[in-house]
Design an enzyme around this catalytic site. Structure first.
Site: not given
Ligand SMILES: Cc1ncc(COP(=O)(O)O)c(C=O)c1O
Length: 379
Positions: A98, A170, A195
């Site tokens: 990400y 993740d 999400k």
């Molecule tokens: C796979 C993944 N991990 C982590 C994150 C980061 O999360 P946050 O936007 O809640 O900080 C995202 C955000 O889009 C994501 O898609």
């Protein structure tokens, strides 16, 4: 108990004071102490509060972990996990990670003496080749955002355990309903709860699920020292969302497959990246380690102009960052979620200018198909 039962009941016990079926929101910053050194388990909301504790119990249970801590965002949780490391430590990170993780590691944490290598973790030989004596962590995203590359979690876990390396996974794209990395050997699981866990796009949140007490103690220390814990109201919103996680994921999974098959049949679509399709390079691994294929998919229209024409002509699908909510969101990774990744790196990891990502919601699939068909006709 089964997954759906746990999702509804763990941390969601009726309020003992009133019998309220829904636990109240403890919207308070401080807790009055009964006497010096004597309290009811809480003293100050940065350190802990009942809504956070309740949500942490639920998330730990759903992921099969020892304990969990919930954060103000996914990135706050991921930052805490990476701060388990010490200057001089080396980390192997999934290549197509990400964009926010790429930014955090390349532009911030490198300045604190940490060393990162971005490797295609779906290729075990590449992971082995990238190992260094100071490697302390594998940071794996599977499937990756937005290229949908699958890493064989059990295979990487085996390597990690042989070398005393911490494996972090993740699990944002699938949620614990569709994938359970700890059961496959991961030491730590992270989530953007913004999400699927929340599922209704109404707050941000992050979770870190731990399996070892020493990691848990350190993460709690980091959370309360840095003040990055999730607020009472947001914990309550995520906890409410989690109650329907099982049914939502079943519907997301069905709709994801329907839309992927529809797109695969469209002549203007050059390729569809969805682990549920037999054409996906890691389809067999996805089948082995996931309970379903989820609702995230990307497809290539060949050029930025084609992508723009589609994105400017959808009506039901909303052009927006983020994913995992009940409503379908559509985005352009190169200009949105992965804009912080340099163009040459984007090219190398397959984020082309024609790539479009969809987070398929749980609307009626035929309505989504009608919307996408109309938009494709404008390409
Ligand atoms: C796979 C993944 N991990 C982590 C994150 C980061 O999360 P946050 O936007 O809640 O900080 C995202 C955000 O889009 C994501 O898609």
């Amino acid at each position: 108990m089964g997954f759906a039962t746990d999702a509804i009941h763990v941390g969601q016990e009726p309020d003992p004071a009133t019998g309220a079926i829904v636990p109240p929101i403890y919207q308070t910053s401080t807790y009055v102490q009964e006497a010096l050194g004597k309290n009811k388990g809480f003293d100050y909301a940065r350190t802990a509060h009942p809504n956070r504790r309740a949500l942490e119990r639920c998330v730990a249970k759903l992921e099969g972990g020892l304990t969990a801590y919930v954060f103000a965002s996914g990135m706050a949780g991921i930052d805490a996990v990476l701060r388990l490391l010490r200057p001089g430590d080396h980390v192997i990170v999934s290549q197509a990670v990400y964009g926010g993780v790429f930014r955090l590691t390349t532009q911030l944490l490198v300045h604190f003496g940490l060393e990162f290598d971005y490797v295609d973790t779906s290729n075990l030989a590449a992971v082995q080749k990238a190992l260094k004596p100071n490697n302390k962590m594998f940071y794996v995203e599977t499937p990756t955002n937005p290229t949908m590359i699958i890493t064989d979690i059990a295979a990487v876990a085996k390597l990690a355990r042989e070398r005393n390396i911490t494996l972090v996974v993740d699990n944002t794209f699938l949620s614990p309903y569709l994938q359970q990395p700890i059961a496959l050997g991961a030491h730590i699981v992270v989530h953007s709860m913004t999400k699927y866990l929340n599922g209704h796009s109404d707050c941000t949140g992050g979770a870190v699920i731990l399996t070892r007490q020493e990691d848990a103690d350190r993460i709690y220390f980091l959370q309360r020292s840095a003040g990055s814990g999730l607020s009472p109201m947001d914990c309550w919103l995520v906890a409410r969302g989690i109650k329907t996680l099982a049914v939502r994921m079943q519907q997301h999974d069905k709709n994801g497959m329907t839309i992927a098959k529809f797109l695969e049949g469209q002549p203007k679509v050059k390729r569809v990246l969805y682990p549920g399709l037999a054409s996906h390079p890691q389809h067999e691994i996805a089948k082995k380690q996931q309970r379903g294929f989820g609702a995230m998919l990307s497809f290539d229209l060949g050029s930025i102009d084609a992508a723009r024409a589609l994105l400017n002509n959808v009506h039901l699908c909303s052009l927006a960052e983020s994913l995992g909510g009940v409503e379908t969101l559509i985005s352009h990774p190169a200009m949105m979620t992965h804009a912080s990744v340099p163009p040459d790196v984007r090219k190398q990891i397959g984020i082309t200018d024609g790539l479009v990502r969809i987070s398929v919601g749980i609307e009626d699939a035929e309505d989504l198909i009608a919307d996408l068909s109309h938009a494709l006709s404008k390409v």
